[in-house]
Design a protein around this motif. Structure first.
Motif, PDB file in Angstrom:
ATOM      1  N   LEU A  10      38.484  50.517  36.850  1.00  0.00           N
ATOM      2  CA  LEU A  10      38.055  49.623  37.199  1.00  0.00           C
ATOM      3  C   LEU A  10      37.096  49.015  36.705  1.00  0.00           C
ATOM      4  O   LEU A  10      35.877  49.584  37.013  1.00  0.00           O
ATOM      5  CB  LEU A  10      37.883  49.617  38.858  1.00  0.00           C
ATOM      6  CG  LEU A  10      39.791  49.428  39.498  1.00  0.00           C
ATOM      7  CD1 LEU A  10      39.445  48.750  41.235  1.00  0.00           C
ATOM      8  CD2 LEU A  10      40.175  47.696  39.633  1.00  0.00           C
ATOM      9  N   THR A  11      36.734  47.615  35.795  1.00  0.00           N
ATOM     10  CA  THR A  11      35.590  47.515  35.050  1.00  0.00           C
ATOM     11  C   THR A  11      35.255  46.309  36.213  1.00  0.00           C
ATOM     12  O   THR A  11      35.460  45.695  37.068  1.00  0.00           O
ATOM     13  CB  THR A  11      35.417  47.403  33.795  1.00  0.00           C
ATOM     14  OG1 THR A  11      35.970  45.326  34.289  1.00  0.00           O
ATOM     15  CG2 THR A  11      36.065  48.272  33.068  1.00  0.00           C
ATOM     16  N   ASP A  12      33.618  46.112  36.193  1.00  0.00           N
ATOM     17  CA  ASP A  12      33.373  45.300  36.194  1.00  0.00           C
ATOM     18  C   ASP A  12      33.480  43.453  36.802  1.00  0.00           C
ATOM     19  O   ASP A  12      33.824  42.996  37.558  1.00  0.00           O
ATOM     20  CB  ASP A  12      31.613  44.903  36.628  1.00  0.00           C
ATOM     21  CG  ASP A  12      31.005  46.535  36.499  1.00  0.00           C
ATOM     22  OD1 ASP A  12      31.432  46.702  37.949  1.00  0.00           O
ATOM     23  OD2 ASP A  12      29.896  46.216  36.321  1.00  0.00           O
ATOM     24  N   ALA A  16      35.182  41.252  39.414  1.00  0.00           N
ATOM     25  CA  ALA A  16      34.816  40.392  39.966  1.00  0.00           C
ATOM     26  C   ALA A  16      36.001  39.847  39.812  1.00  0.00           C
ATOM     27  O   ALA A  16      36.391  38.274  40.304  1.00  0.00           O
ATOM     28  CB  ALA A  16      33.671  40.202  38.791  1.00  0.00           C
ATOM     29  N   GLU A  17      37.094  39.549  39.071  1.00  0.00           N
ATOM     30  CA  GLU A  17      37.913  38.934  38.952  1.00  0.00           C
ATOM     31  C   GLU A  17      39.225  39.313  39.844  1.00  0.00           C
ATOM     32  O   GLU A  17      39.414  37.981  40.514  1.00  0.00           O
ATOM     33  CB  GLU A  17      39.394  39.153  38.072  1.00  0.00           C
ATOM     34  CG  GLU A  17      37.957  38.158  36.679  1.00  0.00           C
ATOM     35  CD  GLU A  17      38.896  39.018  35.188  1.00  0.00           C
ATOM     36  OE1 GLU A  17      40.423  39.099  34.645  1.00  0.00           O
ATOM     37  OE2 GLU A  17      38.873  38.897  34.056  1.00  0.00           O
ATOM     38  N   LEU A  18      39.654  39.544  40.686  1.00  0.00           N
ATOM     39  CA  LEU A  18      40.048  40.105  41.791  1.00  0.00           C
ATOM     40  C   LEU A  18      39.448  40.078  43.055  1.00  0.00           C
ATOM     41  O   LEU A  18      40.218  39.151  43.876  1.00  0.00           O
ATOM     42  CB  LEU A  18      40.192  41.857  41.297  1.00  0.00           C
ATOM     43  CG  LEU A  18      41.086  42.178  40.564  1.00  0.00           C
ATOM     44  CD1 LEU A  18      41.365  44.676  41.350  1.00  0.00           C
ATOM     45  CD2 LEU A  18      42.942  41.701  41.169  1.00  0.00           C
ATOM     46  N   THR A  22      40.995  36.599  45.644  1.00  0.00           N
ATOM     47  CA  THR A  22      42.020  37.103  46.555  1.00  0.00           C
ATOM     48  C   THR A  22      41.415  36.044  47.947  1.00  0.00           C
ATOM     49  O   THR A  22      41.338  35.570  48.253  1.00  0.00           O
ATOM     50  CB  THR A  22      41.270  38.584  47.226  1.00  0.00           C
ATOM     51  OG1 THR A  22      39.593  38.821  46.361  1.00  0.00           O
ATOM     52  CG2 THR A  22      42.563  39.669  46.512  1.00  0.00           C
ATOM     53  N   GLY A  23      39.451  35.706  47.222  1.00  0.00           N
ATOM     54  CA  GLY A  23      39.008  34.692  47.814  1.00  0.00           C
ATOM     55  C   GLY A  23      39.934  33.451  48.181  1.00  0.00           C
ATOM     56  O   GLY A  23      39.475  32.641  48.480  1.00  0.00           O
ATOM     57  N   PHE A  24      40.156  33.100  46.610  1.00  0.00           N
ATOM     58  CA  PHE A  24      40.553  31.862  46.685  1.00  0.00           C
ATOM     59  C   PHE A  24      42.204  31.859  47.621  1.00  0.00           C
ATOM     60  O   PHE A  24      42.271  31.046  48.276  1.00  0.00           O
ATOM     61  CB  PHE A  24      41.397  31.266  44.818  1.00  0.00           C
ATOM     62  CG  PHE A  24      42.286  30.696  44.858  1.00  0.00           C
ATOM     63  CD1 PHE A  24      41.668  29.465  45.535  1.00  0.00           C
ATOM     64  CD2 PHE A  24      43.443  30.082  44.916  1.00  0.00           C
ATOM     65  CE1 PHE A  24      42.150  28.133  44.692  1.00  0.00           C
ATOM     66  CE2 PHE A  24      43.915  29.342  44.649  1.00  0.00           C
ATOM     67  CZ  PHE A  24      43.785  27.606  44.621  1.00  0.00           C
TER      68      PHE A  24
END
Length: 62
Positions: A10-12, A16-18, A22-24
Motif C-alpha cells: 500500500l502506497t499513499d 487515498a484511492e481506496l 469506500t467513502g463514495f
C-alpha cells in the motif's frame, strides 16, 4: 477462493484511492436509506394505515 488473493504494497496513492471509493459507497448507501425513509414517511402521511402494512417490511431491511 483464497488462492486468487494477492498481497499489495500500500502506497499513499492507493490508500487515498481506496478511501475515496469506500467513502463514495458509504454516501450512496446513506442516500438510499434517506430516500427509502422519505418515501415511507410520505406514504404513511397520505394514508396512515399503511404504517401497519409497511412496518414488517421496514424492519427486515438493513
Amino acid at each position: 477462493m483464497p488462492h486468487t488473493l494477492r498481497s499489495l504494497e500500500l502506497t499513499d496513492e492507493i490508500t487515498a484511492e481506496l478511501t475515496v471509493l469506500t467513502g463514495f459507497d458509504q454516501d450512496l448507501a446513506a442516500e438510499a436509506t434517506r430516500t427509502s425513509h422519505r418515501i415511507h414517511g410520505l406514504l404513511t402521511q397520505f394514508h396512515p394505515s399503511l404504517e401497519h402494512v409497511m412496518a414488517p417490511a421496514s424492519t427486515t431491511r438493513p
